[in-house]
Structure formats: C-alpha cells, structure tokens
Design an enzyme around this catalytic site. Structure first.
Site: not given
Ligand code: DGL
Length: 262
Positions: A11, A43, A75, A151, A184-185
C-alpha cells in the site's frame, strides 16, 4: 532459469522492508517495487476495495513481465491472496503476522500483535491464530494512524511515540514477551519500539521468512536468475518520489525510483 523480475507491492513504502530482505538474499534477481501510496493506508478499507487495489497492482506488475509476485503487505495478503492465487498463473508469496514463531518461543504464553484493522479482522488472521497459537493469549492491537505517519517519514516524532505508548500499554499490562509486527511498515518503528519496550520483550517480523520463501518457490519452479550480475532495482510510486527514495536503497546499491500514475 528466468531473467524476468520479481514483482513486489504494498500500500506504500512499508513493503520496502521486505524488498530489502529479498535483495539481500537474492542479490542477482531484478526487482520491481510498487508503492501504492496514493491509496495508503489500506488497513481501514473494505475487503472489496483492498482486493480491487491488489488486482490493479498485480496487473501492472504482470505488464512489466514479473515472474512471481510478493504481496509485501499483510493487509493485502490476508484479504486478497486467495483470489490472486486462484485467478493468475504465476506464483504469489504472501506475508502474514509471525504468530507461529512467537507462540512457539513465548515463555509468558502471551504475545502482542500490532497490525492494521484490515489484517486483524480478516478470516486468514484468525485461522492462523487458531492453528498456531492454541494455549497462547494474543493481545491484538490496531495500529491506527501509524501507517500514515510512516508514509510521511515521521518515524521518530513525539506524535508517533505517543501513539505507540498508548498501543503498547495493554500489551505490557498483560506481560507479553513477544511483540509481532503484523504490518510491513512497522519494522521502520523498531528503534523507537526498542526504546519503549523492556529489554525482555522481543520484536519479531516476517521479512526474512518471506525472502526465504520467495527463494524456495523460485527454485522449486525453476525461475531462479542464474546470472552473477547484480539485479536491477526499480521502484515506482504514485505519490512522493523523495519519500520512497528515502526508504528504498540498501547501502551500496543503486536504485531507480520513479513516479508512475497507477
Ligand atoms: N504495509 C501494509 C501492511 O503490511 C500497511 C497496510 C495499510 O496500508 O494500512 O499491512
């Protein structure tokens, strides 16, 4: 043998934490990374929207000739990977919160999971928790707001710290000894998390496991790039190039980071 690239999407910038692990383990593979930052965060979106966005990213990576796609987003994996696997012929690697290793190693039998609403409310997350963490108390916590801050590159700000403190409180009260990063963030929050957590609480994420799984599948399907040359690293964002640049490179490696309207 295939010289085609590995496609990776998220994302936003968070999946670069996975991309780096892949680049370290598979240095000769070409990689193409898509940061769908225009639509971040995923999310809080509906399953249908997350699926539509995942299909859009997949179609673009297929157009760019990718031989395998890594869904570097918990997600998107928990909400879309079954559909993607059923509807496309190339292999897909997904990422899920590392509940299993945390449950196996936990002594307090209490594990915290920090993830997005979309991940924590998905069927796949609950199946994994049921299958791999019986007898373990899981303290689930939605990391609302964290993805948006990351972000913007705001990892080490008072605002981020304050949010994390609030999110960690119930976990610390419950005496967790493992914190699973189910987004992953979040690996980009590790330095600040380390400051906020007592030393006995271990932080665990799925990045290395995903890279290993990618390598295994490439080998199994005879898709490894057998060259001895380092792979090309292409990164695309539909938002801020400078931000993606700051997340993309491994020391000593050259990456091409560009804007693309997708
Ligand atoms: N990096 C995404 C994850 O692993 C973030 C999800 C999001 O954009 O809310 O879930």
């Amino acid at each position: 043998m295939s010289t085609k690239p590995i496609g990776i999407f998220d994302s936003g910038v968070g999946g670069t934490s996975i991309c780096k692990e892949i680049n370290i383990l598979l240095p000769n593979e070409h990689t193409i990374y898509l940061a769908d930052s225009k639509n971040a965060p995923y999310g809080g979106k509906s399953q249908k929207t997350i699926l539509d966005l995942s299909i859009k990213n997949t179609e673009l990576l297929l157009k760019k000739g990718c031989k395998i796609i890594v869904v570097a987003c918990n997600t998107a994996t928990t909400n879309a990977i079954t559909y993607l696997r059923n509807n496309y012929t190339i292999p897909f690697i997904g990422i899920e919160p590392a509940i299993k290793p945390a449950a196996l190693q936990s002594r307090s039998k209490t594990v915290g999971v920090l993830a997005t609403k979309g991940t924590l409310s998905s069927g796949l997350f609950h199946t994994t928790a049921k299958n791999h963490a019986s007898g373990i108390t899981i303290i689930e916590q939605q990391g609302t707001g964290l993805v948006s801050l990351i972000e913007k590159g705001k990892m080490n700000t008072p605002e981020t710290k304050a949010l994390l403190k609030t999110y960690l409180r119930p976990m610390l009260d419950a005496k967790i000894d493992y914190l699973v990063l189910g987004c992953t963030h979040y690996p980009y929050l590790k330095p600040i998390l380390r400051e906020l957590l007592p030393p006995e609480v271990k932080i665990i994420d799925s990045g290395e496991a995903v890279a290993k799984q990618t390598k295994t599948i490439l080998k199994q399907q005879h898709l490894v790039n057998n060259t001895s040359q380092p792979g090309n690293r292409e990164f695309y964002t539909n938002s801020d190039v400078a931000i993606l640049k700051s997340f993309s490179t491994i020391e000593g490696e050259k990456a091409i980071v560009s804007y693309l309207d997708f």
